[in-house]
Design a protein around this motif. Structure first.
Motif, PDB file in Angstrom:
ATOM      1  N   ILE A  24       3.737  17.563  -3.940  1.00 31.03           N
ATOM      2  CA  ILE A  24       3.742  16.182  -3.443  1.00 31.03           C
ATOM      3  C   ILE A  24       4.019  15.220  -4.598  1.00 31.03           C
ATOM      4  O   ILE A  24       3.373  15.286  -5.640  1.00 31.03           O
ATOM      5  N   ASP A  25       4.977  14.317  -4.407  1.00 28.33           N
ATOM      6  CA  ASP A  25       5.238  13.209  -5.326  1.00 28.33           C
ATOM      7  C   ASP A  25       5.048  11.908  -4.553  1.00 28.33           C
ATOM      8  O   ASP A  25       5.693  11.704  -3.522  1.00 28.33           O
ATOM      9  N   LEU A  26       4.177  11.024  -5.063  1.00 30.07           N
ATOM     10  CA  LEU A  26       3.854   9.821  -4.290  1.00 30.07           C
ATOM     11  C   LEU A  26       3.311   8.724  -5.199  1.00 30.07           C
ATOM     12  O   LEU A  26       2.472   8.985  -6.063  1.00 30.07           O
ATOM     13  N   ASP A  27       3.814   7.503  -5.012  1.00 30.64           N
ATOM     14  CA  ASP A  27       3.263   6.315  -5.663  1.00 30.64           C
ATOM     15  C   ASP A  27       2.762   5.366  -4.572  1.00 30.64           C
ATOM     16  O   ASP A  27       3.479   5.093  -3.610  1.00 30.64           O
ATOM     17  N   VAL A  28       1.538   4.873  -4.747  1.00 32.19           N
ATOM     18  CA  VAL A  28       0.957   3.912  -3.804  1.00 32.19           C
ATOM     19  C   VAL A  28       0.580   2.663  -4.591  1.00 32.19           C
ATOM     20  O   VAL A  28      -0.013   2.756  -5.676  1.00 32.19           O
ATOM     21  N   TYR A  29       0.901   1.489  -4.033  1.00 30.53           N
ATOM     22  CA  TYR A  29       0.763   0.247  -4.778  1.00 30.53           C
ATOM     23  C   TYR A  29      -0.353  -0.648  -4.222  1.00 30.53           C
ATOM     24  O   TYR A  29      -0.781  -0.502  -3.073  1.00 30.53           O
ATOM     25  N   ARG A  30      -0.778  -1.547  -5.068  1.00 35.26           N
ATOM     26  CA  ARG A  30      -1.853  -2.483  -4.724  1.00 35.26           C
ATOM     27  C   ARG A  30      -1.494  -3.283  -3.473  1.00 35.26           C
ATOM     28  O   ARG A  30      -0.381  -3.783  -3.343  1.00 35.26           O
ATOM     29  N   GLY A  31      -2.441  -3.365  -2.547  1.00 37.87           N
ATOM     30  CA  GLY A  31      -2.247  -4.151  -1.336  1.00 37.87           C
ATOM     31  C   GLY A  31      -1.533  -3.421  -0.221  1.00 37.87           C
ATOM     32  O   GLY A  31      -1.319  -3.988   0.848  1.00 37.87           O
ATOM     33  N   GLN A  32      -1.183  -2.160  -0.435  1.00 34.14           N
ATOM     34  CA  GLN A  32      -0.516  -1.388   0.612  1.00 34.14           C
ATOM     35  C   GLN A  32      -1.531  -0.751   1.558  1.00 34.14           C
ATOM     36  O   GLN A  32      -2.590  -0.285   1.128  1.00 34.14           O
ATOM     37  N   VAL A  33      -1.177  -0.733   2.844  1.00 34.82           N
ATOM     38  CA  VAL A  33      -1.871   0.118   3.803  1.00 34.82           C
ATOM     39  C   VAL A  33      -0.951   1.303   4.056  1.00 34.82           C
ATOM     40  O   VAL A  33       0.121   1.153   4.651  1.00 34.82           O
ATOM     41  N   LEU A  34      -1.347   2.458   3.562  1.00 35.32           N
ATOM     42  CA  LEU A  34      -0.521   3.655   3.651  1.00 35.32           C
ATOM     43  C   LEU A  34      -1.040   4.536   4.776  1.00 35.32           C
ATOM     44  O   LEU A  34      -2.175   5.030   4.729  1.00 35.32           O
ATOM     45  N   GLU A 156     -11.766  -0.964  -4.927  1.00 37.08           N
ATOM     46  CA  GLU A 156     -10.351  -1.332  -5.071  1.00 37.08           C
ATOM     47  C   GLU A 156      -9.466  -0.536  -4.121  1.00 37.08           C
ATOM     48  O   GLU A 156      -8.453  -1.038  -3.626  1.00 37.08           O
ATOM     49  N   ILE A 157      -9.838   0.734  -3.900  1.00 37.15           N
ATOM     50  CA  ILE A 157      -9.053   1.634  -3.055  1.00 37.15           C
ATOM     51  C   ILE A 157      -9.986   2.224  -2.008  1.00 37.15           C
ATOM     52  O   ILE A 157     -11.102   2.663  -2.335  1.00 37.15           O
ATOM     53  N   SER A 180      -6.361  -5.159   7.735  1.00 39.31           N
ATOM     54  CA  SER A 180      -5.331  -6.142   7.408  1.00 39.31           C
ATOM     55  C   SER A 180      -5.838  -7.148   6.384  1.00 39.31           C
ATOM     56  O   SER A 180      -5.144  -7.483   5.409  1.00 39.31           O
ATOM     57  N   ASN A 181      -7.066  -7.630   6.563  1.00 39.92           N
ATOM     58  CA  ASN A 181      -7.634  -8.621   5.648  1.00 39.92           C
ATOM     59  C   ASN A 181      -7.890  -8.030   4.268  1.00 39.92           C
ATOM     60  O   ASN A 181      -7.680  -8.702   3.244  1.00 39.92           O
ATOM     61  N   LEU A 182      -8.365  -6.782   4.227  1.00 42.78           N
ATOM     62  CA  LEU A 182      -8.605  -6.134   2.933  1.00 42.78           C
ATOM     63  C   LEU A 182      -7.296  -5.983   2.153  1.00 42.78           C
ATOM     64  O   LEU A 182      -7.259  -6.205   0.936  1.00 42.78           O
ATOM     65  N   ALA A 183      -6.224  -5.630   2.851  1.00 43.71           N
ATOM     66  CA  ALA A 183      -4.923  -5.490   2.190  1.00 43.71           C
ATOM     67  C   ALA A 183      -4.442  -6.831   1.648  1.00 43.71           C
ATOM     68  O   ALA A 183      -3.877  -6.900   0.547  1.00 43.71           O
ATOM     69  N   LYS A 184      -4.674  -7.903   2.403  1.00 46.80           N
ATOM     70  CA  LYS A 184      -4.270  -9.235   1.943  1.00 46.80           C
ATOM     71  C   LYS A 184      -5.015  -9.629   0.678  1.00 46.80           C
ATOM     72  O   LYS A 184      -4.507 -10.410  -0.133  1.00 46.80           O
ATOM     73  N   GLU A 185      -6.226  -9.100   0.493  1.00 50.73           N
ATOM     74  CA  GLU A 185      -7.004  -9.366  -0.722  1.00 50.73           C
ATOM     75  C   GLU A 185      -6.601  -8.462  -1.876  1.00 50.73           C
ATOM     76  O   GLU A 185      -7.187  -8.530  -2.962  1.00 50.73           O
TER      77      GLU A 185
END
Length: 257
Positions: A24-34, A156-157, A180-185
């Motif tokens: 598995i190769d994967l990058d997840v970024y701040r504020g994303q809902v994956l 944070e995550i 949704s609100n947590l991601a916006k923060e």
């Protein structure tokens, strides 16, 4: 683009001779809902257990908030929240006692912890049961306490594995809005579920894995354009070669004839 908060490179996991994750190769970024989806046995829960520090015997590179998982899982656990699909609560405790215990594990200030417990229990409609032993609780009530325990330290995550299990319709709506609100923060949400309609609505990005490998990666609109189908369920069925679901359902019904 900023550095990823989760970075995975060539992640492999074996149980004996059986390979569960195949690179598995994967990058997840701040504020994303994956949205992280796949058939049973595809490797979803194994991935989450590695990312939360519950499994250490893996191959490859995993960093969370820039910290290497190998040898530093305790530091990572301080920064994450985890709501597993199945968890055992200390049912002889009350929610107040259990959540205070969780706050202590995260080194929270006692006053901050107490205030958050009151507010979050009230938001979930559980304030009247805050000092009641949890062995009398319904599955939905226990799930709400579990959700609070994963969020109380303001991580944070947040890893959510089937977080809506047992919840009533109003609570499902509230949790979807909360995500949704947590991601916006700026919180990062790693969301695993078989409820495709929910994944479709809450996720900024969807990862579909099958047999331990990523077979699709993109927003719902991007995946829909690639596969030329109208729903995530149809995309899921096509990419995991499960087009025979209708036929299988009919075969099951024939057993009653």
């Amino acid at each position: 683009m900023s550095d990823p908060v989760i970075r995975i490179r060539n992640l492999e996991k074996w149980y004996g001779k059986k390979q569960v994750l195949g690179g598995i190769d994967l990058d997840v970024y701040r504020g994303q809902v994956l949205g992280y989806i796949g058939p049973n046995g595809a490797g979803k829960s194994t991935t989450v257990k590695i990312l939360t520090g519950l499994l250490s015997d893996f191959k490859g590179e995993v960093t969370v908030t820039g910290i290497d998982m190998k040898g530093n899982s305790v530091e990572i656990k301080k920064k994450i929240g985890y709501v597993p699909e199945q968890a055992e609560l200390y049912e002889v405790l009350t929610p107040a006692e259990f959540l205070t215990f969780m706050g202590n594990l995260y080194g929270m200030d006692a006053d901050v912890c107490s205030r958050r417990i009151d507010k979050m229990m009230q938001a979930f409609g559980l304030q009247a049961s805050i000092n009641q032993r949890m062995d009398t609780f319904s599955k939905g009530m226990k799930q709400k306490v579990l959700l609070i325990s994963g969020l109380i330290h303001n991580p944070e995550i947040i890893f959510l594995d089937e977080p809506l299990s047992g919840l009533d319709a109003n609570s499902v709506i509230m949790v979807k809005e909360l995500i949704s609100n947590l991601a916006k923060e700026g919180k990062t949400i790693f969301y695993c579920s078989h409820m495709m309609d929910v994944v479709e609505k809450v996720s900024h990005r969807i990862i579909l894995i099958d047999q331990g490998r990523i077979v699709a990666d993109g927003s719902f609109d991007e995946l829909k354009n690639q596969v030329e189908n109208s729903s995530l369920e149809q995309i899921f069925a096509r990419l995991t070669a499960k087009e025979g679901s209708d036929r299988a359902a009919n075969d099951l019904m024939s057993a009653f004839e």
